[in-house]
Design a protein around this motif. Structure first.
Motif: not given
Lengths: 190, 190, 190, 190
Positions: B153, A182-183, A157, B186, A186
């Motif tokens: 992603t 996003t991370y 990522l 994510a 995740a």
DNA sequence: TATGAATGAGTTTTCATTCAT
DNA sequence: AATGAATGAAAACTCATTCAT
């Protein structure tokens, strides 16, 4: 005798190799690397017996460099999320500040010149970082995952976001923030 | 026309190139590719004027192949999460069934032989998939993100999981499931 | 220095190149030249970075060789006509003794691999010879002509006569004498 | 059957070959020649069985073209000197108007692809011109010379002057006049 | 007859590595 | 230890010619 004399020269070779691999891929010639390092063609082979050796040592050196940068200033006492954000920001900063090193790692990562042994060693350094987050796993804040998957997620990522930054450098903060969302999604339980 | 260009030969070249690039990187020789495709060395250049052209066309062909596989059987009426899961599973399946193609795409992805134009074209196909999820963005189920970041992603997480599967093929279902959790975290709001 | 570049090898390459170009034209292969010079194919490129460089340097070397031969033993005190006859005879002798070099110069002369710069440099050497005849121009014995035309006349008439000699070697003295009459008529006032 | 159908195509090939040889030398590819002639690669070999045949026929065609131009309008009744001047001027004009053809002849002239037989045939056409000047030899106005030397002299001096004109086109009349003085001195008794 | 795809030997140049200095 | 000349096996690409259509 085991290690050749000049550590300085050795580092100059590795630095030149990183730049060369970044811009030309692993097919960058040893002649160019030697020239950029300010040494003679033959001298390179005094420090690294073959080109493959050089590439593997470069891979390890870059991974170590990256790992050190990421762990620097790690806030042991902060919350798990803050600690993750620290790791994320350090990763992005390192990549943004060292574009050549990042590109070199990518090139080496897909090359079959880098042995499985080197990859294992390179990964081990990051397991170490992962273990800094043990508490997060125990408390259930971070999702339980197969071994090494957290650091792999971090790496891919980060790399993805750096690629966006690379193509659109004006919006670095934007990408960094969206990337962290996003991370965090995740890796955390939610 | 004396003899039309053979679509069959063209495909044989692309197939041989994919295998060769997967195992040897973009430095795979045109001689090997031609031989594996069952044609003379010179014939390759009848179909692709330069090696760079071949590499770019291969990149596009692989991306198109991948995209078609991923979109196949897309369940238009299912929930957003189920639709994402479909895309995820198709990606994993494609990668697991086509390891050489996947490796070839990775190699091409980091090579500077693949032009920015090819990358743009390759990305466009996936924007198309992203747009299948419009409803998810509107309803707030999926997180708003910078353009192209969702498909990026998808790509990097898929690739990461495939790498784990590659190294530990026995646990494919395990990785696929854990991977989807990572993926869904994510991209969705949570 | 590890090993100095060998002047001997450089000359061997130039000599082999002269022979090869003479008999095969500028399309003589570097592989053949290297082999005839007794070195490895790659070694040629240690001495001349490209084939074009080799060809240009060969051109200059041959012109210099020719010029030196022509000017040798120049009778400074003799009459203008005798001095011209000396130049003429030396030219014919050089060409007759060095048929390969002469043919090589012809091949290079019409090739576009030889740059304008090389041609200029090559011509300069002969302007130098022309200036040996200044007195002839001042006194009116030699006809006033556009710059460089006298040496060009010398070259083409010499070459023409050598071609006749080449095809009919028995009559060398005959051609030489007839040629000088033509030459003297061409350059003198009469 | 002995001669292929289209004279037009044959001429187009020869014309394209002349241009190509002029600019690229005898190594100009048959593919380029065919393309420039507006025909398919294979068709060229219907008209000329090998490239060498094409080059030889081109040589002869160019020589014939040149010869026809030089003899055109020959003033049978004029003085010997005027007749020579006519030949000279026609030569210069032809070369100035047909730079590609002239360059092509030069290239072919030094190439070993052109056989001795072709050269002989090419020369014969000019012997014919030489014989137009029989009276000049008999009367002693023109110097007695070995066979073919007069036309060879004409050719090389013409070519030399055209080269000067080529490099300094503004002074064409100047070179033409100076050239004729040289030429007349070279061939006449004085 | 005209076409152009197919061929494989040949071209120039690069390069990791060795070794004489 | 350091140098860089020497090597020869590739590499990508070209080309005259053939032959199926």
């Amino acid at each position: 005798m085991a290690r050749p004399l000049s550590e300085e020269k050795r580092n100059a070779i590795l630095a030149a190799a990183a730049e060369a691999v970044a811009s030309l891929g692993v097919s960058a010639s040893t002649a160019k690397i030697a020239k950029d390092a300010g040494i003679a063609e033959g001298t390179l082979f005094v420090y690294f017996p073959t080109k493959d050796d050089l590439l593997n040592e470069l891979y390890l050196a870059l991974k170590a460099d990256m790992r050190a940068a990421i762990a620097a200033g790690y806030p042991t006492e902060a919350s798990v999320k803050e600690r993750c954000e620290h790791l994320w920001n350090q990763s992005i900063d390192w990549g943004a500040k060292n574009p050549a090193k990042r590109k070199a790692i990518r090139q080496l990562g897909v090359s079959d010149k880098v042995t499985e042994a080197s990859r294992k060693t390179g990964m081990a350094a990051f397991r170490d970082i992962q273990s800094m987050l043990e508490e997060g796993f125990r408390s259930g804040i971070l999702r339980q995952q197969p071994k090494d998957m957290l650091s792999a997620t971090t790496e891919v990522l980060t790399d993805m976001v750096l690629e966006f930054i690379h193509r659109d450098p004006g919006n670095i903060e934007n990408y960094r923030r969206a990337g962290f969302q996003t991370y965090w999604g995740a890796i955390s339980n939610n």
